[in-house]
Structures are given as structure tokens and as C-alpha cells.
Design a protein around this motif. Structure first.
Motif, PDB file in Angstrom:
ATOM      1  N   TYR A 271       0.862  -1.187   0.000  1.00  0.00           N
ATOM      2  CA  TYR A 271       0.000   0.000   0.000  1.00  0.00           C
ATOM      3  C   TYR A 271       0.893   1.229   0.000  1.00  0.00           C
ATOM      4  N   THR A 272       0.493   2.241  -0.764  1.00  0.00           N
ATOM      5  CA  THR A 272       1.161   3.542  -0.671  1.00  0.00           C
ATOM      6  C   THR A 272       0.115   4.639  -0.627  1.00  0.00           C
ATOM      7  N   ALA A 273       0.476   5.723   0.041  1.00  0.00           N
ATOM      8  CA  ALA A 273      -0.318   6.946   0.046  1.00  0.00           C
ATOM      9  C   ALA A 273       0.601   8.071  -0.410  1.00  0.00           C
ATOM     10  N   LEU A 274       0.113   8.872  -1.334  1.00  0.00           N
ATOM     11  CA  LEU A 274       0.844  10.029  -1.838  1.00  0.00           C
ATOM     12  C   LEU A 274      -0.058  11.239  -1.657  1.00  0.00           C
ATOM     13  N   VAL A 275       0.535  12.405  -1.502  1.00  0.00           N
ATOM     14  CA  VAL A 275      -0.257  13.629  -1.382  1.00  0.00           C
ATOM     15  C   VAL A 275       0.004  14.526  -2.583  1.00  0.00           C
ATOM     16  N   PHE A 276      -0.986  15.313  -2.909  1.00  0.00           N
ATOM     17  CA  PHE A 276      -0.862  16.291  -3.987  1.00  0.00           C
ATOM     18  C   PHE A 276      -0.291  17.569  -3.389  1.00  0.00           C
TER      19      PHE A 276
END
Length: 137
Positions: free
Chosen positions: A110-115
Motif C-alpha cells: 500500500y502507498t499513500a501520496l499527497v498532492f
């Protein structure tokens, strides 16, 4: 309603330099495999990191979780399945599975990236063009 079923499958052959002395993929290289999966997912939507950055948006990773099931080995063909977890807001989240050529599950991740707005360096909402693309069937 945005389409969460959009996924991509990326195939790669494990290179010698990605393995340790035993021919097993070094654990840190899986992050690069996930990045390739994300890059291909974005391209399948009609965008690229390069294009997004040229349009003022960066996507730094803020969370990474990997569950190692079994090792990949030198010269194996691995398959990275990348799927959007939920509707992007200020962040975009992906789930991944990596299988070997025998269809054995090697990794779930799982990965989470932010704008991030490149000019202000502040969080921003997901760009409208991404939301519009996800609403297409």
C-alpha cells in the motif's frame, strides 16, 4: 461516480543488480517496483509524473507498507498489479500485489501520496483532470 476498478498490470524481469548474493531480490527494491506500477497506472489514465510536474503538481509518497510473502528471484518475470484504493482527495492511495511467473503472491503493499502545489509547497486537492478521468467508464 468515479471508477475505482481501474487497475494496471506491469510485467518486469528481475535484473541481476536487484538481487543479493543468493539471487533473491533485495527488500528495498520492492519500493521501486511499486513506483513503476504507479507510473504505469498514471500513464494508463493519460498522465505522467513529468506532465503533472510540468503542470505544477508533485506527488510525494507519505506512507508505504509492504507485506512480504515470498521472495522474487533473479531472472523471474514479476507482475505488479496496481489498483486505486479510493477516490483521491488531498491524497491518492494505491494497493498492489506482486506475483511471480508461477502466479505465486510475493508481496502485497500500500502507498499513500499527497498532492502538493509546486509553487506554494502546500497540500492541494486532487487535480480536476484526474477526477474527470476517473469518472469515465
Amino acid at each position: 461516480m468515479p471508477n475505482l476498478s481501474k487497475k494496471t498490470v506491469t510485467e518486469l524481469r528481475v535484473r541481476y543488480g536487484e538481487t543479493d548474493q543468493m539471487g533473491v531480490v533485495y527488500y528495498g527494491n520492492y519500493a521501486a517496483y511499486l513506483e513503476q506500477g504507479r507510473t504505469d497506472w498514471l500513464r494508463a489514465q493519460g498522465f505522467s509524473y513529468k506532465w503533472m510536474e510540468a503542470n505544477g503538481v508533485q506527488l510525494p509518497v507519505v506512507k508505504l507498507s509492504i507485506d512480504y510473502k515470498r521472495p522474487a528471484h533473479y531472472d523471474e518475470v514479476i507482475r505488479i498489479t496496481t489498483k486505486l484504493r479510493n477516490i483521491p482527495t488531498y491524497k491518492i492511495e494505491f494497493d498492489y500485489e506482486i506475483h511471480n511467473q508461477d502466479n505465486q503472491l510475493l508481496v502485497s503493499a500500500y502507498t499513500a501520496l499527497v498532492f502538493v502545489d509546486m509553487e506554494t509547497k502546500k497540500l492541494m486537492k486532487a487535480p480536476d483532470y484526474l477526477d474527470q478521468k476517473l469518472r469515465e467508464e
